[in-house]
Enzyme design. Sequence first.
Site, PDB file in Angstrom:
ATOM      1  N   MET A   1      -8.123   9.716   8.717  1.00  0.00           N
ATOM      2  CA  MET A   1      -8.641  10.228   7.436  1.00  0.00           C
ATOM      3  C   MET A   1      -9.531  11.453   7.654  1.00  0.00           C
ATOM      4  SD  MET A   1      -9.579   6.517   5.758  1.00  0.00           S
ATOM      5  CE  MET A   1     -10.169   5.809   7.300  1.00  0.00           C
TER       6      MET A   1
ATOM      7  N   ASP B   1       0.841  -1.204   0.000  1.00  0.00           N
ATOM      8  CA  ASP B   1       0.000   0.000   0.000  1.00  0.00           C
ATOM      9  C   ASP B   1       0.872   1.249   0.000  1.00  0.00           C
ATOM     10  OD1 ASP B   1      -2.498  -1.041  -0.034  1.00  0.00           O
ATOM     11  OD2 ASP B   1      -3.058  -0.393   1.973  1.00  0.00           O
TER      12      ASP B   1
ATOM     13  N   LYS C   1      -4.000   3.079  -2.664  1.00  0.00           N
ATOM     14  CA  LYS C   1      -5.426   3.425  -2.783  1.00  0.00           C
ATOM     15  C   LYS C   1      -5.778   4.583  -1.857  1.00  0.00           C
ATOM     16  CE  LYS C   1      -6.931  -0.284   0.328  1.00  0.00           C
ATOM     17  NZ  LYS C   1      -6.864   0.612   1.482  1.00  0.00           N
TER      18      LYS C   1
HETATM   19  N1  SAH Z   1      -4.438   0.695   8.868  1.00  0.00           N
HETATM   20  C1  SAH Z   1      -3.913   2.017   9.156  1.00  0.00           C
HETATM   21  C2  SAH Z   1      -4.926   3.102   8.873  1.00  0.00           C
HETATM   22  C3  SAH Z   1      -5.325   3.194   7.400  1.00  0.00           C
HETATM   23  S1  SAH Z   1      -6.417   4.544   7.094  1.00  0.00           S
HETATM   24  C4  SAH Z   1      -3.469   2.058  10.626  1.00  0.00           C
HETATM   25  O1  SAH Z   1      -3.776   1.154  11.383  1.00  0.00           O
HETATM   26  O2  SAH Z   1      -2.769   2.999  10.998  1.00  0.00           O
HETATM   27  C5  SAH Z   1      -5.277   5.808   6.615  1.00  0.00           C
HETATM   28  C6  SAH Z   1      -5.186   6.873   7.691  1.00  0.00           C
HETATM   29  O3  SAH Z   1      -4.320   6.432   8.730  1.00  0.00           O
HETATM   30  C7  SAH Z   1      -4.604   8.183   7.236  1.00  0.00           C
HETATM   31  O4  SAH Z   1      -5.563   8.986   6.593  1.00  0.00           O
HETATM   32  C8  SAH Z   1      -4.175   8.781   8.555  1.00  0.00           C
HETATM   33  O5  SAH Z   1      -5.294   9.292   9.254  1.00  0.00           O
HETATM   34  C9  SAH Z   1      -3.688   7.552   9.294  1.00  0.00           C
HETATM   35  N2  SAH Z   1      -2.229   7.346   9.205  1.00  0.00           N
HETATM   36  C10 SAH Z   1      -1.588   6.285   8.707  1.00  0.00           C
HETATM   37  N3  SAH Z   1      -0.244   6.414   8.846  1.00  0.00           N
HETATM   38  C11 SAH Z   1      -0.042   7.605   9.466  1.00  0.00           C
HETATM   39  C12 SAH Z   1       1.109   8.310   9.927  1.00  0.00           C
HETATM   40  N4  SAH Z   1       2.353   7.811   9.760  1.00  0.00           N
HETATM   41  N5  SAH Z   1       0.936   9.503  10.526  1.00  0.00           N
HETATM   42  C13 SAH Z   1      -0.285  10.019  10.709  1.00  0.00           C
HETATM   43  N6  SAH Z   1      -1.421   9.397  10.302  1.00  0.00           N
HETATM   44  C14 SAH Z   1      -1.305   8.209   9.700  1.00  0.00           C
END
Ligand code: SAH
Length: 250
Positions: free
Chosen positions: A168, A34, A56
């Site tokens: 998000m 991803d 995505k």
């Molecule tokens: N599965 C992922 C989340 C996927 S949804 C998890 O468990 O973290 C994608 C969202 O995750 C982004 O829009 C943001 O809100 C958050 N996100 C993912 N990585 C991030 C990071 N390094 N710093 C801040 N927000 C992050």
Amino acid sequence: MSRAWLIGAGPGDVELMTLKATRALAQADVVLVDDLVNPEVLQFARTDARVVHVGKRGGHPSTPQAGIVAQMLEHVQAGRSVARLKGGDPFVFGRGGEEQQALHAAGIEVEIVNGITAGIAAPAAIGIPVTHRDHAQGVVFVTGHGAGNAEPDWAALVATRMTLVIYMGMRRLNDIVGTLLAAGMSADTPCAAIESATRPEQRHVLAQLGGFADAVTHAGLGSPAIVVIGGVASLALERAVAHANAVDAQ
Ligand code: SAH
């Protein structure tokens, strides 16, 4: 026997990956990645592994979800082991649940390897303990992306008085803040937004709810970011906690 894994790569810092994740990655013939995944984690893949980027992100060009599942099926059925690498934890807002359902429906067993979700890692990266008992009885992970029927019941969440951790949420931050204020959340509620948490380019904004959306806009913060709303955000440190890559730098 070919295997399939849904692997959480953690929030960004390579050292926040689990041992199980690195070991599974080292066995894969094919790695589907991803776009939120830090490319550095591919150091744990075999040098001869086929690496496919299947992003995505909202609003960006993407590989449709059905296509990703079809690719996984194709490789597994051809006898190749497949590692599906997702940011954070595969079962927290990553559609990992949907991929698991589709693979199960096709008769393929998929192994789940947890990762550290951004909703915990990003606050911690600036010193915020999401359930500090002086401030909250719990924490709610919620999507800010919902539209129509998928919109969270923000007023009900305000009533819980729990820490809100919004994934998000950047594109609709203005609306979300307005809804929280309209639902009676105090304008002086501490808030934080943390962009690219645990990565070298990490940045954050701290403000009270009333001025939060403006402060985020002013700072030019964008995705990916985690938003934290609630008393625990008052515990954020002035200086971000050095992330674990510093171990290498010493
Ligand atoms: N599965 C992922 C989340 C996927 S949804 C998890 O468990 O973290 C994608 C969202 O995750 C982004 O829009 C943001 O809100 C958050 N996100 C993912 N990585 C991030 C990071 N390094 N710093 C801040 N927000 C992050």
